[in-house]
Design an enzyme around this catalytic site. Structure first.
Site, mmCIF file in Angstrom:
data_model
loop_
_atom_site.group_PDB
_atom_site.id
_atom_site.type_symbol
_atom_site.label_atom_id
_atom_site.label_comp_id
_atom_site.label_asym_id
_atom_site.label_seq_id
_atom_site.Cartn_x
_atom_site.Cartn_y
_atom_site.Cartn_z
ATOM 1 N N ASP A 199 -9.389 -1.106 4.663
ATOM 2 C CA ASP A 199 -8.933 -0.464 2.867
ATOM 3 C C ASP A 199 -10.276 0.908 2.880
ATOM 4 O O ASP A 199 -11.529 0.338 2.201
ATOM 5 C CB ASP A 199 -8.715 -1.251 1.897
ATOM 6 C CG ASP A 199 -7.921 -1.981 2.416
ATOM 7 O OD1 ASP A 199 -6.486 -1.506 2.679
ATOM 8 O OD2 ASP A 199 -7.198 -2.934 1.761
ATOM 9 N N ASP A 250 5.273 -3.783 1.140
ATOM 10 C CA ASP A 250 4.637 -4.584 0.456
ATOM 11 C C ASP A 250 6.024 -5.150 -0.797
ATOM 12 O O ASP A 250 6.474 -4.322 -1.164
ATOM 13 C CB ASP A 250 3.708 -3.473 -1.030
ATOM 14 C CG ASP A 250 3.067 -3.070 -0.066
ATOM 15 O OD1 ASP A 250 2.161 -3.611 1.205
ATOM 16 O OD2 ASP A 250 2.137 -2.143 -0.577
#
Length: 253
Positions: free
Chosen positions: A11, A130
């Site tokens: 990330d 997600d």
């Protein structure tokens, strides 16, 4: 049986790798180019970069990171985070990415999946989902896990495949960053219904967790972040463990 893949996830925020819990409480984990090179040497099968700042300015930074990484690393690179158009995809693919991952934009404009697959080939298009457990199922969330989309995760995965997705990157928001194992009920529910690979994400804390996602969860690949970033395990150690449990893995670059 195809080799099972082990994929570190990086990330990236303002040009640095970070990691949080359930998408918040971010802490610094290092330089993306250095980490990518290390994971390549350790035997990673692919790398996923997610630009979690995803402003226009930062997307330029991300393209520069991808360009630098692609000179050091010779395994597939998948890049996502805030991609909203064919032009965004093109920028990152030209910078050296092999695949692009789309999430919120695919929910608001499902046809983006088809347009991307048509232009670049479906092998380039990864749809990231997600999902958060709600009642007896899972709801899709967008905008870094903050906004409920009003979509059932299983139904959305099936639709994404039909529209041209080449892979699904499936993250359990409930499990993300907690190092207590993947949501293998979710992984199995989606993997068993699709003909494209599913990458399980969210919750890796030990080699056994990765094994369970590939075995019980029926995933084709596992994504992990903090167990690698903070040196708890090397990729080679994890792959040796998976091999010892009878799973097919590639053991050297």
């Amino acid at each position: 049986m195809l080799n099972k893949r082990v994929i570190p996830c990086l990330d990236v925020n303002n040009g640095r790798v970070v990691k949080g819990t359930s998408f918040v409480n971010l802490r610094d984990a290092g330089n993306p180019v250095e980490l990518a090179a290390r994971y390549y040497r350790e035997g990673a099968d692919e790398l996923v970069f997610l630009d979690i700042s995803a402003t226009t300015e930062e997307r330029k930074t991300m393209a520069e990171v991808v360009e630098q990484v692609s000179k050091e690393v010779f395994i597939p690179l998948c890049v996502g985070g805030g991609l909203r158009s064919i032009a965004d995809m093109n920028t990152l693919l030209r910078a050296g990415a092999d695949k692009v991952s789309i999430n919120s934009a695919a929910v608001s404009d499902p046809d983006l999946i088809s347009r991307g697959a048509e232009k670049f080939g479906r092998q380039c298009i990864v749809v990231a989902i997600d999902a958060k457990r709600e009642g007896s199922g899972w709801q899709v969330y967008t905008h870094s896990g903050k906004k409920p989309a009003g979509l059932d995760a299983v139904e959305w995965a099936i639709k994404a495949e039909a529209l041209g997705a080449g892979e699904i990157l499936l993250t359990s928001i409930d499990a993300d960053g907690k190092n207590t194992g993947y949501d293998n009920e979710l992984n199995r529910e989606i993997s068993s219904r699709l003909n494209i690979p599913v990458i399980a994400s969210g919750g890796a804390g030990s080699p056994e967790d990765l094994y369970n996602a590939l075995d019980k969860g029926q995933a084709d690949a596992v994504l992990a972040a903090s167990i690698f970033h903070y040196g708890r395990y090397t990729i080679a150690e994890v792959k040796q463990y998976l091999k010892s449990k009878g799973l097919p893995v590639r053991l050297e670059n």
